[in-house]
Design a protein around this motif. Sequence first.
Motif, mmCIF file in Angstrom:
data_model
loop_
_atom_site.group_PDB
_atom_site.id
_atom_site.type_symbol
_atom_site.label_atom_id
_atom_site.label_comp_id
_atom_site.label_asym_id
_atom_site.label_seq_id
_atom_site.Cartn_x
_atom_site.Cartn_y
_atom_site.Cartn_z
ATOM 1 N N LEU A 171 24.407 20.618 -7.241
ATOM 2 C CA LEU A 171 23.709 19.596 -6.463
ATOM 3 C C LEU A 171 23.468 20.063 -5.037
ATOM 4 C CD1 LEU A 171 25.642 16.435 -7.700
ATOM 5 C CD2 LEU A 171 23.378 17.217 -8.424
ATOM 6 N N ALA A 172 24.426 20.789 -4.471
ATOM 7 C CA ALA A 172 24.253 21.320 -3.117
ATOM 8 C C ALA A 172 23.123 22.340 -3.079
ATOM 9 C CB ALA A 172 25.562 21.950 -2.636
ATOM 10 N N ASN A 173 23.049 23.224 -4.092
ATOM 11 C CA ASN A 173 21.953 24.187 -4.158
ATOM 12 C C ASN A 173 20.607 23.488 -4.282
ATOM 13 O OD1 ASN A 173 23.548 26.474 -3.946
ATOM 14 N ND2 ASN A 173 23.812 26.681 -6.157
ATOM 15 N N LEU A 174 20.603 22.398 -5.062
ATOM 16 C CA LEU A 174 19.379 21.616 -5.199
ATOM 17 C C LEU A 174 18.922 21.090 -3.850
ATOM 18 C CD1 LEU A 174 17.242 20.054 -6.865
ATOM 19 C CD2 LEU A 174 18.979 18.301 -7.268
ATOM 20 N N ALA A 175 19.857 20.554 -3.079
ATOM 21 C CA ALA A 175 19.508 20.005 -1.769
ATOM 22 C C ALA A 175 19.048 21.094 -0.807
ATOM 23 C CB ALA A 175 20.718 19.266 -1.184
ATOM 24 N N VAL A 176 19.676 22.267 -0.880
ATOM 25 C CA VAL A 176 19.329 23.355 0.036
ATOM 26 C C VAL A 176 17.967 23.941 -0.287
ATOM 27 C CG1 VAL A 176 19.936 25.708 0.723
ATOM 28 C CG2 VAL A 176 21.708 23.941 0.600
ATOM 29 N N PHE A 177 17.679 24.165 -1.552
ATOM 30 C CA PHE A 177 16.490 24.924 -1.922
ATOM 31 C C PHE A 177 15.286 24.075 -2.274
ATOM 32 C CE2 PHE A 177 19.806 28.111 -2.539
ATOM 33 C CZ PHE A 177 19.216 29.203 -1.907
ATOM 34 N N VAL A 178 15.413 22.758 -2.256
ATOM 35 C CA VAL A 178 14.282 21.924 -2.664
ATOM 36 C C VAL A 178 13.078 22.127 -1.757
ATOM 37 C CG1 VAL A 178 15.057 19.920 -1.304
ATOM 38 C CG2 VAL A 178 13.600 19.577 -3.324
ATOM 39 N N TRP B 145 32.268 21.371 -8.703
ATOM 40 C CA TRP B 145 31.338 20.613 -9.533
ATOM 41 C C TRP B 145 30.081 20.219 -8.771
ATOM 42 C CZ3 TRP B 145 30.088 15.964 -7.453
ATOM 43 C CH2 TRP B 145 30.959 15.432 -6.498
ATOM 44 N N PHE B 146 30.178 20.114 -7.448
ATOM 45 C CA PHE B 146 29.069 19.660 -6.618
ATOM 46 C C PHE B 146 28.106 20.784 -6.233
ATOM 47 C CE2 PHE B 146 32.462 21.142 -3.931
ATOM 48 C CZ PHE B 146 31.809 21.907 -2.986
ATOM 49 N N VAL B 147 28.454 22.043 -6.492
ATOM 50 C CA VAL B 147 27.644 23.165 -6.003
ATOM 51 C C VAL B 147 26.224 23.142 -6.563
ATOM 52 C CG1 VAL B 147 27.420 25.685 -5.996
ATOM 53 C CG2 VAL B 147 29.615 24.613 -5.437
ATOM 54 N N MET C 52 21.516 35.528 -4.724
ATOM 55 C CA MET C 52 20.635 34.397 -4.989
ATOM 56 C C MET C 52 21.499 33.204 -5.280
ATOM 57 S SD MET C 52 17.681 34.203 -7.755
ATOM 58 C CE MET C 52 18.631 33.505 -9.025
ATOM 59 N N SER C 53 21.745 32.450 -4.295
ATOM 60 C CA SER C 53 22.737 31.401 -4.470
ATOM 61 C C SER C 53 22.164 30.308 -5.309
ATOM 62 C CB SER C 53 23.205 30.902 -3.123
ATOM 63 O OG SER C 53 22.164 30.449 -2.361
ATOM 64 N N GLY C 54 21.893 30.525 -6.090
ATOM 65 C CA GLY C 54 21.484 29.454 -6.855
ATOM 66 C C GLY C 54 20.552 29.851 -7.950
ATOM 67 N N ALA D 151 27.845 31.748 -10.739
ATOM 68 C CA ALA D 151 27.783 30.698 -9.733
ATOM 69 C C ALA D 151 26.455 30.665 -8.997
ATOM 70 C CB ALA D 151 28.917 30.879 -8.724
ATOM 71 N N GLY D 152 25.626 31.681 -9.166
ATOM 72 C CA GLY D 152 24.327 31.713 -8.507
ATOM 73 C C GLY D 152 23.196 31.189 -9.367
ATOM 74 N N ASP D 153 23.505 30.365 -10.349
ATOM 75 C CA ASP D 153 22.476 29.824 -11.257
ATOM 76 C C ASP D 153 21.351 29.131 -10.498
ATOM 77 O OD1 ASP D 153 21.452 28.676 -13.913
ATOM 78 O OD2 ASP D 153 21.812 26.891 -12.691
ATOM 79 N N ILE D 154 20.128 29.328 -10.995
ATOM 80 C CA ILE D 154 18.985 28.591 -10.442
ATOM 81 C C ILE D 154 18.294 27.721 -11.483
ATOM 82 C CG2 ILE D 154 18.531 30.215 -8.576
ATOM 83 C CD1 ILE D 154 16.337 31.437 -10.283
#
Length: 447
Positions: free
Chosen positions: A260-267, A256-258, A1-3, A153-156
């Motif tokens: 934000l990247a997860n936010l963009a991917v899963f929104v 540090w950007f991950v 769960m990437s995120g 690293a898979g925080d949601i």
Amino acid sequence: MSGTYAESGAGRGGMSGARGDATPDGAGDARLGDGAIAPVAANERIESLDFIRGIAVMGILAANIVGFGQPFLAYLYPAAFLTEHGAASEWMWIAQFVLVDGKMRGLFTLLFGAGLYLFMERVWARGGTRWRQMWRLAVLLVFGLVHFFLMWAGDILFYYAAIGFLVVPCLRWGVKAQLWTGLVGYVFGALLYAAALSFPFAVVETAAGETGDLAELREEMLADQERQLADDAVISEFKLSGDYAGLVAYRVREEWFVPLANLAVFVFETLPLMFLGVALYRLGFFSGAFDARRMRFWGWTGVIAGGLMHFGIGLFVREGGFAFYTVQAAFIGWSPLPRLAMVLGLAALMVEYSPRWTGELAERVRAAGRVAFTNYLGTSLVMLFLFHGWGLGLFGALDRPQLYVVVVLAWAAMLLWSKPWLERYRYGPLEWLWRSLTYGRLFAMKR
């Protein structure tokens, strides 16, 4: 769960009776005569929410366990395992893909949306405003950043909080507007994911990328694949060596950007599901207001149909040798629509059947759901100790079947501690901390 995530006192007549808490912390508030805030009584909770959340917090570990015990990319890509990944493990990959991956996150997201509205109902009843909710989400966002950089690293939690900021201004919309926003938004996101992930698959894994201009792009994508595996190897080395300080510093400096990247991917998945959670809560879905026969019919239809589609995708991935861009396309690009069918189907079946599950095991699952926030973050802390070199050093040593044994043991721990704790205390430890930070006061813990 990437995120994260995010359940009988209300009867089948709707939401006008007693109510519980669908929020991740799992403990509700009630207004007393003197204006104090107190937890909702046990017989006032919507127990289906506790049950769903309990299943989800247990299931989410089954999804995450590979990323805890093996290189992070092994979650999707079996070739990244540091142990052998034979035929039995390949079938386990398919089983997890069909039954677990994305479904537990989907259930959490529905309940998180429901919890946003439920929390605001209480705030509005006391004359409060949405700023209380915004502050609550800001606190959760900080929890998420701490979780990402220090534990997993898979925080949601981070992107749940960030996307929650978008939902809160829309909570007073009409329920139909929220429902259609959720459905249309989800389908749009599913089509977007399918297009975005099918293109690299076609370029790298099919004959389309072998000639012309696509041949050069194919080489670039293969090089990017190697870069991702190399970056993952750096993280793995920190875990194997036990250099925890070095790992945290690397994440702060290089990753540090991950979040934000997860936010963009899963929104495009998370935002629509939160809207659906809000709408379903307001319609009485979680309290049994829907026709029971239809709930069972559509629940089983969604689970079976969605499961069969997942199984077909899984077989296709296996036939292709679990190639890097194929598994990415399967997880993110091709599964969202069948996943929605399964998430809604599972939610319907749990709402319908959970009142009948009244034994000791069911009560312990509900208790685990009431302290889901503590169980979620606590699991990350335990896995940190189990797998990192400064702890028991099991990282990269366990194959997929052995990792599932760890999952079963962790489930047992959740079920063993949650119920006795709640018999003595009003909240789980982190539920209490989040609540106290939200209201700026210390709540009584003991019953």
